[in-house]
Design a protein around this motif. Structure first.
Motif, PDB file in Angstrom:
ATOM      1  N   ILE A 217      16.346 -28.789 -38.457  1.00 21.12           N
ATOM      2  CA  ILE A 217      17.804 -28.932 -38.408  1.00 21.12           C
ATOM      3  C   ILE A 217      18.404 -28.266 -39.643  1.00 21.12           C
ATOM      4  O   ILE A 217      17.973 -28.525 -40.769  1.00 21.12           O
ATOM      5  CB  ILE A 217      18.230 -30.431 -38.439  1.00 21.12           C
ATOM      6  N   ASN A 218      19.407 -27.424 -39.429  1.00 17.83           N
ATOM      7  CA  ASN A 218      20.189 -26.893 -40.543  1.00 17.83           C
ATOM      8  C   ASN A 218      21.315 -27.894 -40.791  1.00 17.83           C
ATOM      9  O   ASN A 218      22.213 -28.038 -39.960  1.00 17.83           O
ATOM     10  CB  ASN A 218      20.735 -25.514 -40.187  1.00 17.83           C
ATOM     11  N   LEU A 219      21.281 -28.579 -41.922  1.00 16.28           N
ATOM     12  CA  LEU A 219      22.277 -29.626 -42.201  1.00 16.28           C
ATOM     13  C   LEU A 219      23.693 -29.075 -42.345  1.00 16.28           C
ATOM     14  O   LEU A 219      24.660 -29.826 -42.315  1.00 16.28           O
ATOM     15  CB  LEU A 219      21.886 -30.404 -43.459  1.00 16.28           C
TER      16      LEU A 219
ATOM     17  N   VAL B 140      23.692 -31.424 -36.336  1.00 18.69           N
ATOM     18  CA  VAL B 140      23.608 -32.732 -36.995  1.00 18.69           C
ATOM     19  C   VAL B 140      24.155 -33.813 -36.051  1.00 18.69           C
ATOM     20  O   VAL B 140      23.530 -34.858 -35.855  1.00 18.69           O
ATOM     21  CB  VAL B 140      24.378 -32.723 -38.338  1.00 18.69           C
ATOM     22  N   HIS B 141      25.292 -33.537 -35.449  1.00 22.59           N
ATOM     23  CA  HIS B 141      25.890 -34.470 -34.485  1.00 22.59           C
ATOM     24  C   HIS B 141      24.911 -34.740 -33.340  1.00 22.59           C
ATOM     25  O   HIS B 141      24.701 -35.888 -32.940  1.00 22.59           O
ATOM     26  CB  HIS B 141      27.198 -33.887 -33.935  1.00 22.59           C
ATOM     27  N   GLY B 142      24.286 -33.666 -32.858  1.00 20.99           N
ATOM     28  CA  GLY B 142      23.363 -33.777 -31.734  1.00 20.99           C
ATOM     29  C   GLY B 142      22.180 -34.692 -32.018  1.00 20.99           C
ATOM     30  O   GLY B 142      21.892 -35.599 -31.235  1.00 20.99           O
TER      31      GLY B 142
ATOM     32  N   GLU C 253      29.013 -38.802 -39.570  1.00 25.89           N
ATOM     33  CA  GLU C 253      28.227 -38.948 -38.341  1.00 25.89           C
ATOM     34  C   GLU C 253      27.487 -40.291 -38.311  1.00 25.89           C
ATOM     35  O   GLU C 253      27.384 -40.925 -37.253  1.00 25.89           O
ATOM     36  CB  GLU C 253      27.218 -37.794 -38.200  1.00 25.89           C
ATOM     37  N   ALA C 254      26.994 -40.718 -39.468  1.00 24.13           N
ATOM     38  CA  ALA C 254      26.298 -42.009 -39.562  1.00 24.13           C
ATOM     39  C   ALA C 254      27.263 -43.137 -39.209  1.00 24.13           C
ATOM     40  O   ALA C 254      26.936 -44.049 -38.442  1.00 24.13           O
ATOM     41  CB  ALA C 254      25.730 -42.208 -40.957  1.00 24.13           C
TER      42      ALA C 254
END
Length: 313
Positions: free
Chosen positions: A49-51, A57-59, A102-103
């Motif tokens: 994952i590229n942050l 990230v959402h996915g 997102e968290a």
């Protein structure tokens, strides 16, 4: 649900790095369903994952629905941050703020790993409530990252830690282990910083603290905000190098203590000792004695293999 898969889910960023590997292992071995993500070194063990890619990230967060996210990914080399400030800020600040948002969206508890370098090192030990004053750009980006996390996610935690060491894949992975070659090759003298006071901390201990914090939070939603964790042995690099030599019965007379403040590279705080009593009062913590931890971390890199025979047989 497959009964063999633990029901508690944790997502670890930077899982390919020194700290991230230890955090992944700690949760994985303690009945958590752990997913690690990395970038350059991710496959095959971890998700790539590229942050900086907010869609990706959402996915992953929406697919996995983690209860806890431990955010270990960062640009943590002060001299690299000074030379690549924009890239460092993207990862340390922007990506951290986005991850926090997102968290919050899935109700996950985020632990953001920060640094003792948010302090200027003039009046230790530092409590969580003491005013930060970073001397270098690395400390500034990590402090901005803390703010971005807590602004986007009121229930998040910030965990500040000092210089880390542990089971490295390469000696350069840690400022502590990188000294081993200088220690081992005693035929030429080596200058060692004897000015900056450090508190070397084993990544296994930080990983245990992350898990304990996560498990406490599962039971008590008031567990949030800023926390400190650190080893409690104060050492300069010179003293660490001597302790490493001692642990492996190697000579240390070629190591030269340099007591002047370093003039090259990013500014470093003289003594940014962290006060860890807040976590201790919660009954959270683990500390590996430096000599034991460093021996375990470094013996695979010993040049003189005869030593292994004597110690391990």
């Amino acid at each position: 649900e497959d009964a063999s898969v633990p029901s508690r889910r944790v997502l670890i960023t930077g899982a390919t790095g020194l700290l991230g590997r230890a955090v992944f292992k700690e949760f994985n071995e303690n009945n958590w369903n752990a997913v690690g993500c990395g970038y350059r070194r991710a496959q095959p063990k971890f998700e790539q994952i590229n942050l900086l890619d907010s869609t990706a990230v959402h996915g992953i967060i929406h697919d996995f629905q983690p209860h806890v996210i431990v955010h270990c990914a960062a640009e943590r080399r002060p001299d690299v941050v000074e030379s690549q400030p924009d890239a460092a800020s993207q990862l340390n600040v922007a990506a951290s703020g986005n991850l926090a948002k997102e968290a919050a969206g899935v109700g996950a508890f985020l632990i953001y790993i920060s640094t003792d370098y948010v302090f200027d090192g003039t009046s230790p030990p530092y409590k969580e409530t003491d005013a930060p004053n970073p001397l270098n750009l690395y400390g500034k980006t990590k402090l901005e990252g803390e703010k971005a996390v807590l602004e986007n996610n009121q229930g998040a935690a910030v965990l500040r830690v000092p210089v880390l060491y542990g089971e490295v894949e390469r000696l350069e992975e840690s400022t502590v282990t990188v000294m081993f070659d200088k220690v081992q090759f005693s035929n030429k003298s080596a200058n060692m910083d004897h000015w900056q006071q450090r508190f070397p901390t084993n990544v296994k201990d930080v990983a245990a603290v992350c898990r304990q914090l996560a498990e406490k939070r599962m039971l008590d939603p008031s567990v949030k905000g800023t926390f400190h964790w650190s080893g409690n042995e104060q050492m300069t690099k010179y003293e660490m190098a001597c302790a490493i030599a001692d642990a492996f019965n190697l000579p240390s007379s070629h190591l030269r203590p340099i007591t002047d403040c370093p003039v090259v590279g990013a500014l470093r705080p003289r003594n940014a000792q962290l006060d860890c009593s807040k976590l201790e009062m919660l009954g959270i913590g683990q500390r590996t004695p430096f000599r034991a931890g460093i021996k375990e971390s470094l013996w695979p890199f010993l040049v003189d293999k005869r030593w292994r025979q004597t110690v391990f047989h």
